[in-house]
Write an enzyme that holds these catalytic residues in place. Sequence first.
Site, PDB file in Angstrom:
ATOM      1  N   ASP A  72      22.034  32.766  44.201  1.00 51.65           N
ATOM      2  CA  ASP A  72      23.114  33.742  44.072  1.00 51.65           C
ATOM      3  C   ASP A  72      22.471  35.119  44.168  1.00 51.65           C
ATOM      4  O   ASP A  72      21.643  35.493  43.332  1.00 51.65           O
ATOM      5  CB  ASP A  72      23.772  33.545  42.692  1.00 51.65           C
ATOM      6  CG  ASP A  72      25.216  33.964  42.675  1.00 51.65           C
ATOM      7  OD1 ASP A  72      25.515  35.030  43.238  1.00 51.65           O
ATOM      8  OD2 ASP A  72      26.037  33.246  42.078  1.00 51.65           O
ATOM      9  N   ASP A  77      26.995  37.952  45.895  1.00 51.13           N
ATOM     10  CA  ASP A  77      27.880  38.443  44.840  1.00 51.13           C
ATOM     11  C   ASP A  77      28.474  39.816  45.178  1.00 51.13           C
ATOM     12  O   ASP A  77      27.764  40.695  45.677  1.00 51.13           O
ATOM     13  CB  ASP A  77      27.048  38.558  43.548  1.00 51.13           C
ATOM     14  CG  ASP A  77      27.879  38.929  42.353  1.00 51.13           C
ATOM     15  OD1 ASP A  77      28.719  38.110  41.951  1.00 51.13           O
ATOM     16  OD2 ASP A  77      27.688  40.049  41.821  1.00 51.13           O
ATOM     17  N   GLU A 106      31.112  36.560  48.535  1.00 54.35           N
ATOM     18  CA  GLU A 106      32.256  36.730  47.642  1.00 54.35           C
ATOM     19  C   GLU A 106      33.042  37.917  48.197  1.00 54.35           C
ATOM     20  O   GLU A 106      32.534  39.035  48.195  1.00 54.35           O
ATOM     21  CB  GLU A 106      31.780  37.017  46.216  1.00 54.35           C
ATOM     22  CG  GLU A 106      32.912  36.967  45.225  1.00 54.35           C
ATOM     23  CD  GLU A 106      32.568  37.581  43.875  1.00 54.35           C
ATOM     24  OE1 GLU A 106      33.207  37.195  42.899  1.00 54.35           O
ATOM     25  OE2 GLU A 106      31.688  38.451  43.795  1.00 54.35           O
ATOM     26  N   HIS A 131      32.986  29.650  38.660  1.00 52.12           N
ATOM     27  CA  HIS A 131      32.639  30.080  37.305  1.00 52.12           C
ATOM     28  C   HIS A 131      33.441  31.297  36.840  1.00 52.12           C
ATOM     29  O   HIS A 131      33.262  31.758  35.711  1.00 52.12           O
ATOM     30  CB  HIS A 131      31.143  30.402  37.259  1.00 52.12           C
ATOM     31  CG  HIS A 131      30.818  31.573  38.138  1.00 52.12           C
ATOM     32  ND1 HIS A 131      30.935  31.524  39.506  1.00 52.12           N
ATOM     33  CD2 HIS A 131      30.413  32.828  37.848  1.00 52.12           C
ATOM     34  CE1 HIS A 131      30.610  32.692  40.018  1.00 52.12           C
ATOM     35  NE2 HIS A 131      30.292  33.496  39.033  1.00 52.12           N
ATOM     36  N   ASP A 132      34.284  31.860  37.717  1.00 55.47           N
ATOM     37  CA  ASP A 132      35.119  33.006  37.335  1.00 55.47           C
ATOM     38  C   ASP A 132      36.589  32.623  37.218  1.00 55.47           C
ATOM     39  O   ASP A 132      37.430  33.466  36.936  1.00 55.47           O
ATOM     40  CB  ASP A 132      35.022  34.118  38.400  1.00 55.47           C
ATOM     41  CG  ASP A 132      33.653  34.763  38.458  1.00 55.47           C
ATOM     42  OD1 ASP A 132      32.945  34.761  37.429  1.00 55.47           O
ATOM     43  OD2 ASP A 132      33.289  35.263  39.537  1.00 55.47           O
TER      44      ASP A 132
END
Length: 568
Positions: A104, A203, A260, A333-334
Site C-alpha cells: 500500500d 492511497d 484509490e 478496510h474503510d
Amino acid sequence: MSDTTDKMSPWWKDEVVYQIYPRSFQDSNGDGIGDIPGITSRLDYLSDLGVTMLWLCPIFASPMVDNGYDISDYRAVAPEFGTLEDLDELIAEAKARGIKILLDLVLNHTSDQHEWFKRALADPTCTEHGYYIFKQASEPPTNWRTAFGGNVWEKVPGRDEFYFHSFAPQQPDLNWENPALREKLYEIIDWWLDRGVSGFRIDAITSIKKNQAWPILEPDGVDGLAKVSKAGSNQPGIEVFLTELKQRVFARRGCFTVAEAPGVPFDQLAQFAGYDGYFSCAFDFKAADIDIASGSEWFRRLPWTVADLRDLLARQQEALRGIGFTANFIENHDQPRATTKYLLEAADDPEAAKTLGAMYFLQRGIPFVYQGQELGMVNFERASIDEFDDVSSIDQYGRSMKEGRTAEEALRIVNLRSRDNTRTPFPWTGERYGGFSDHEPWLGMTEEFPKVNASAEQGDPESVLAFYKGLIAFARHGEHAACLTDGEIDFLQSSPNVIAYRRSSAGEVLDCYFNLRGEAAEEPLAEGTATEVVWHTQDAPEVVAGADGSAPVLRLRPYQSAIVRLTV
Ligand code: NOJ
C-alpha cells in the site's frame, strides 16, 4: 506491447486479489496485534482459497495514528508487524505458491514523525521544508475540513506558519508541486519493486493536487468549514503529476497498480485505468457509497434500490468499455461489511452473501476480496463509543452531535459506517480470541465469531467460504473462464430486485442473474435461442416455457444466482 490486443490483455488480467489488514489477520508473537509472520503462516489457507495476489494494508514504520497510513519510514517495517527479513520471507513463500504481493503506497502524506517532517519543523530553510505544504500566516489560510474533521491547517509551534494535512494533523501532506520531492518518492517505489513486490495499491492519490489559489469555500457544516475534497482532490493539473508517476516508474517497471480514486466522475474514469491510463485499474466508490449522502448531510442514510446499484455498476463498466478492467470490490478496510450494507435484514443469510459475492465477482474486471468477506462476516455493533479505535469514527461521533444528533443517534450512525466494522481480528476458530492470538486482541472480536469462523466453514460444504473457493475456481479455471475473464459485459433488463448482465466472448454468451432480495423472481430469457443453466446457487432453478410461445422464463428463488448459456 503495441497493438490493441496486447493493450487489452495485460499480464494481470486474471488475478484475484485478497486484501489483508495486517493488524487483524494473524498474530504470531502473542502481543494481540497481527503481524507478517502471521500472514506467512496462513498462506496455505489463501492458496487453497485460490487467490493470486495479496494487497497488504501499510506495513511500514509508523506511529499508527491512522493504523499505518501515517508512515515514518518508507523503507522500514513497523516493529509490531516484524522485520524486512520477515517481509522478504513472506514474498518468497507467497511466490512459491504462485501468489504475488502488493504493498500500500501512501504518497499523499507521511507521518509527522518522518525524518523529513521533523527536519522541516526544526529548520524552515532546510530542503525537507520544501517537501511539505507550509504557509506563513497568523490564522489558518483556508476553511477546508480534513477527512477526519477539523481545519486542514495546523499551526507550527513558535512560528507564524501553518502546515497542511488532508487527514489527521499527524499526517502532513507532501508537496507534489516540488520536483525534488517527487524524485524521492520514485526512488522509494523502485526500491520496493527491486525487493520483489509485484505492484501497489495507491492511497489517496486524487488528493496530491490542491487548488493553488487556496480559496475560502462556502461552509458545509456548523463548524464553518467545507470538505477538503472540494478544493484538495481531483484538481485540474493532477494529470501532470499522474502522467509523470506512470512514466517514471509504473510503466517502466510493468507493475500492477490499483488507485484509490474517490470522487472521479464516470467520464474521467478512463484516464485512471487501462493501458493508456495512469494506473492498471482504479477503485470507483460510487456503488460502495450508495447508502450515504455526500456533502453537508454525510450522516444521513440514503434510501437506495437494487436497480440503483445495478445502474452504478453498469455505468462504471461502461466508462471502461474498450479501455481496460474495473477493480471490483464490495468491501475494504474503510467500509462496513458488504452483507450488512447491501443485504439489510438478510445480512447473515449465507445464501444472500453468496449471491452478493457472485454478483460483483463475475463482472468484467479484477475481483478484490477483503479478509473475512469470504466467511460472510457482518457488521459488529458496538454499545459505546469507547469501544471504537478508528480516528475517523471517533471524529464522526463528535461531529454528529455538534450537528444536532443525540448521543444515541450518533452511535447508530457510527456503527453503521464505521471502519472498525471490517477491522476486527480474523476469526480462524471459535476458541478464545478466535485463533487470532493467545493474547487479548487490539480490537474486540466480533460477536458472531464462535459460529462464523474459518475452521467451522472449512468443514461445511454449504458454507460461504466453500462457495467463494468454488466461485474463484469456476471464474478463473472452469469451462467458462475465458469468457468470464476477457468477455465483454452488458447489463440486461431485469426485474427490480435482480441484477443481470451478459458476459460474451467470440465463442460464448453467458447471461448471469442475481436475485438480491427475499422474494422469488421471474426473468424472461433471450428469445430465439437455446439455453442451458450452467451454474447456479441453491437447487437448480426452473426454466419454464413462456406464455403463448414467448421466451422461456428463469425462475429464481430468493437470493439465488444462475448463469444461463445461450446457444445462438
Ligand atoms: C485511504 C485509506 O484507505 C484510509 O484507511 C486512510 O485513513 C486514508 N486514505 C489516509 O491515508
